[in-house]
Scaffold this active site. Structure first.
Site, PDB file in Angstrom:
ATOM      1  N   HIS A   1       0.839  -1.200   0.000  1.00  0.00           N
ATOM      2  CA  HIS A   1       0.000   0.000   0.000  1.00  0.00           C
ATOM      3  C   HIS A   1       0.874   1.250   0.000  1.00  0.00           C
ATOM      4  O   HIS A   1       0.645   2.178  -0.770  1.00  0.00           O
ATOM      5  CB  HIS A   1      -0.879   0.047   1.257  1.00  0.00           C
ATOM      6  CG  HIS A   1      -1.907  -1.040   1.348  1.00  0.00           C
ATOM      7  ND1 HIS A   1      -2.140  -1.742   2.495  1.00  0.00           N
ATOM      8  CD2 HIS A   1      -2.779  -1.529   0.426  1.00  0.00           C
ATOM      9  CE1 HIS A   1      -3.119  -2.624   2.301  1.00  0.00           C
ATOM     10  NE2 HIS A   1      -3.515  -2.524   1.051  1.00  0.00           N
TER      11      HIS A   1
ATOM     12  N   LYS B   1     -16.469  -7.286   4.209  1.00  0.00           N
ATOM     13  CA  LYS B   1     -15.657  -8.100   5.125  1.00  0.00           C
ATOM     14  C   LYS B   1     -15.729  -7.520   6.539  1.00  0.00           C
ATOM     15  O   LYS B   1     -15.855  -6.310   6.710  1.00  0.00           O
ATOM     16  CB  LYS B   1     -14.182  -8.073   4.701  1.00  0.00           C
ATOM     17  CG  LYS B   1     -13.913  -8.500   3.277  1.00  0.00           C
ATOM     18  CD  LYS B   1     -12.450  -8.280   2.925  1.00  0.00           C
ATOM     19  CE  LYS B   1     -12.265  -7.430   1.704  1.00  0.00           C
ATOM     20  NZ  LYS B   1     -10.936  -7.000   1.402  1.00  0.00           N
TER      21      LYS B   1
ATOM     22  N   ARG C   1      -1.569  -6.145  -8.710  1.00  0.00           N
ATOM     23  CA  ARG C   1      -0.571  -7.123  -8.297  1.00  0.00           C
ATOM     24  C   ARG C   1      -0.374  -8.224  -9.321  1.00  0.00           C
ATOM     25  O   ARG C   1       0.725  -8.598  -9.648  1.00  0.00           O
ATOM     26  CB  ARG C   1      -0.967  -7.748  -6.962  1.00  0.00           C
ATOM     27  CG  ARG C   1      -0.680  -6.872  -5.795  1.00  0.00           C
ATOM     28  CD  ARG C   1      -1.329  -7.360  -4.558  1.00  0.00           C
ATOM     29  NE  ARG C   1      -2.754  -7.087  -4.585  1.00  0.00           N
ATOM     30  CZ  ARG C   1      -3.536  -7.118  -3.527  1.00  0.00           C
ATOM     31  NH1 ARG C   1      -3.042  -7.464  -2.364  1.00  0.00           N
ATOM     32  NH2 ARG C   1      -4.817  -6.840  -3.619  1.00  0.00           N
TER      33      ARG C   1
ATOM     34  N   SER D   1      -3.108  -7.642   2.875  1.00  0.00           N
ATOM     35  CA  SER D   1      -3.430  -7.491   4.303  1.00  0.00           C
ATOM     36  C   SER D   1      -3.805  -8.841   4.904  1.00  0.00           C
ATOM     37  O   SER D   1      -3.442  -9.144   6.040  1.00  0.00           O
ATOM     38  CB  SER D   1      -4.592  -6.514   4.467  1.00  0.00           C
ATOM     39  OG  SER D   1      -4.225  -5.252   4.001  1.00  0.00           O
TER      40      SER D   1
HETATM   41  P1  ADP Z   1      -5.817  -6.024   0.305  1.00  0.00           P
HETATM   42  O1  ADP Z   1      -6.830  -6.198   1.425  1.00  0.00           O
HETATM   43  O2  ADP Z   1      -6.091  -6.885  -0.884  1.00  0.00           O
HETATM   44  O3  ADP Z   1      -4.403  -6.064   0.727  1.00  0.00           O
HETATM   45  P2  ADP Z   1      -6.873  -3.302  -0.047  1.00  0.00           P
HETATM   46  O4  ADP Z   1      -8.312  -3.416  -0.359  1.00  0.00           O
HETATM   47  O5  ADP Z   1      -6.542  -2.721   1.280  1.00  0.00           O
HETATM   48  O6  ADP Z   1      -6.060  -4.617  -0.262  1.00  0.00           O
HETATM   49  O7  ADP Z   1      -6.136  -2.531  -1.211  1.00  0.00           O
HETATM   50  C1  ADP Z   1      -6.168  -1.178  -1.481  1.00  0.00           C
HETATM   51  C2  ADP Z   1      -5.422  -0.913  -2.753  1.00  0.00           C
HETATM   52  O8  ADP Z   1      -4.043  -1.247  -2.604  1.00  0.00           O
HETATM   53  C3  ADP Z   1      -5.893  -1.705  -3.993  1.00  0.00           C
HETATM   54  O9  ADP Z   1      -5.787  -0.864  -5.104  1.00  0.00           O
HETATM   55  C4  ADP Z   1      -4.891  -2.805  -4.130  1.00  0.00           C
HETATM   56  O10 ADP Z   1      -4.762  -3.211  -5.451  1.00  0.00           O
HETATM   57  C5  ADP Z   1      -3.641  -2.116  -3.660  1.00  0.00           C
HETATM   58  N1  ADP Z   1      -2.684  -3.051  -3.129  1.00  0.00           N
HETATM   59  C6  ADP Z   1      -2.870  -3.898  -2.100  1.00  0.00           C
HETATM   60  N2  ADP Z   1      -1.750  -4.617  -1.875  1.00  0.00           N
HETATM   61  C7  ADP Z   1      -0.838  -4.208  -2.791  1.00  0.00           C
HETATM   62  C8  ADP Z   1       0.512  -4.591  -3.109  1.00  0.00           C
HETATM   63  N3  ADP Z   1       1.141  -5.538  -2.422  1.00  0.00           N
HETATM   64  N4  ADP Z   1       1.126  -3.953  -4.120  1.00  0.00           N
HETATM   65  C9  ADP Z   1       0.465  -3.001  -4.818  1.00  0.00           C
HETATM   66  N5  ADP Z   1      -0.784  -2.610  -4.590  1.00  0.00           N
HETATM   67  C10 ADP Z   1      -1.447  -3.204  -3.596  1.00  0.00           C
END
Ligand code: ADP
Length: 161
Positions: A18, A42, A91, A129
């Site tokens: 993030h 969720k 990703r 996450s």
């Molecule tokens: P997650 O719960 O899947 O980790 P979120 O809903 O919190 O993700 O993700 C918020 C944003 O951050 C989304 O655009 C997601 O594609 C991006 N994101 C999450 N993890 C990564 C990563 N490891 N690398 C790049 N972008 C990410």
């Protein structure tokens, strides 16, 4: 003209993936709003206040970043805040189908709103996450997955369950 973008997500909790996307967006645009989704389907592990605080501390060195929470339709919120584009991290191919569908839906709801995809960094593209929560809850080392300044807090919080 000044350009404002938004990075939406659940950030439950923030990971280095993030922070990579937020940092890169902050260099490309005048203002980055990091928006924590309240109405996610969720059940989150971290409260909205905790997620905001962890994000604020992880991005405190970046001047043009604002962390907020939002409820309701992202396209509407973007209209209210005069956001030019949504920035999302991609990703893998597995992210693509859902993100493409979301981008087209948001464009229909708010035709002025663009969605920009940044390719995930090779070093953090495997991070999510849910993976952080799983490893930490089983006592694994998450120091390579989350920002240093919030690592201890995330570990303690996930150990408490
Ligand atoms: P997650 O719960 O899947 O980790 P979120 O809903 O919190 O993700 O993700 C918020 C944003 O951050 C989304 O655009 C997601 O594609 C991006 N994101 C999450 N993890 C990564 C990563 N490891 N690398 C790049 N972008 C990410």
């Amino acid at each position: 003209m000044s350009k404002t973008v938004i990075c939406p997500g659940s950030f439950d909790p923030v990971t280095l993936g993030h922070v990579d996307i937020i940092t890169r967006a902050s260099k490309m645009f005048d203002k980055v709003i990091v928006a924590v989704l309240v109405n996610s389907s969720k059940t989150p592990s971290f409260s909205i206040e905790e997620r905001i605080e962890l994000l604020q501390d992880s991005t405190c060195g970046i001047e043009n970043v604002e962390v907020v929470s939002f409820n309701g339709l992202l396209a509407e919120y973007c209209r209210e805040r005069k956001v030019d584009a949504i920035v999302k991290g991609l990703r893998a191919v597995t992210d693509f189908e859902y993100e493409f569908q979301m981008a087209l839906t948001n464009k229909k709801l708010n035709p002025m709103l663009e969605t920009i995809f940044l390719t995930a960094d090779a070093d953090s593209m495997y991070l999510s996450s849910s993976m952080v929560r799983e490893v930490a809850s089983m006592g694994g080392d998450i120091s390579n997955f989350v920002p240093k300044c919030v690592h201890q807090r995330i570990v303690e919080r996930l150990n408490k369950g």
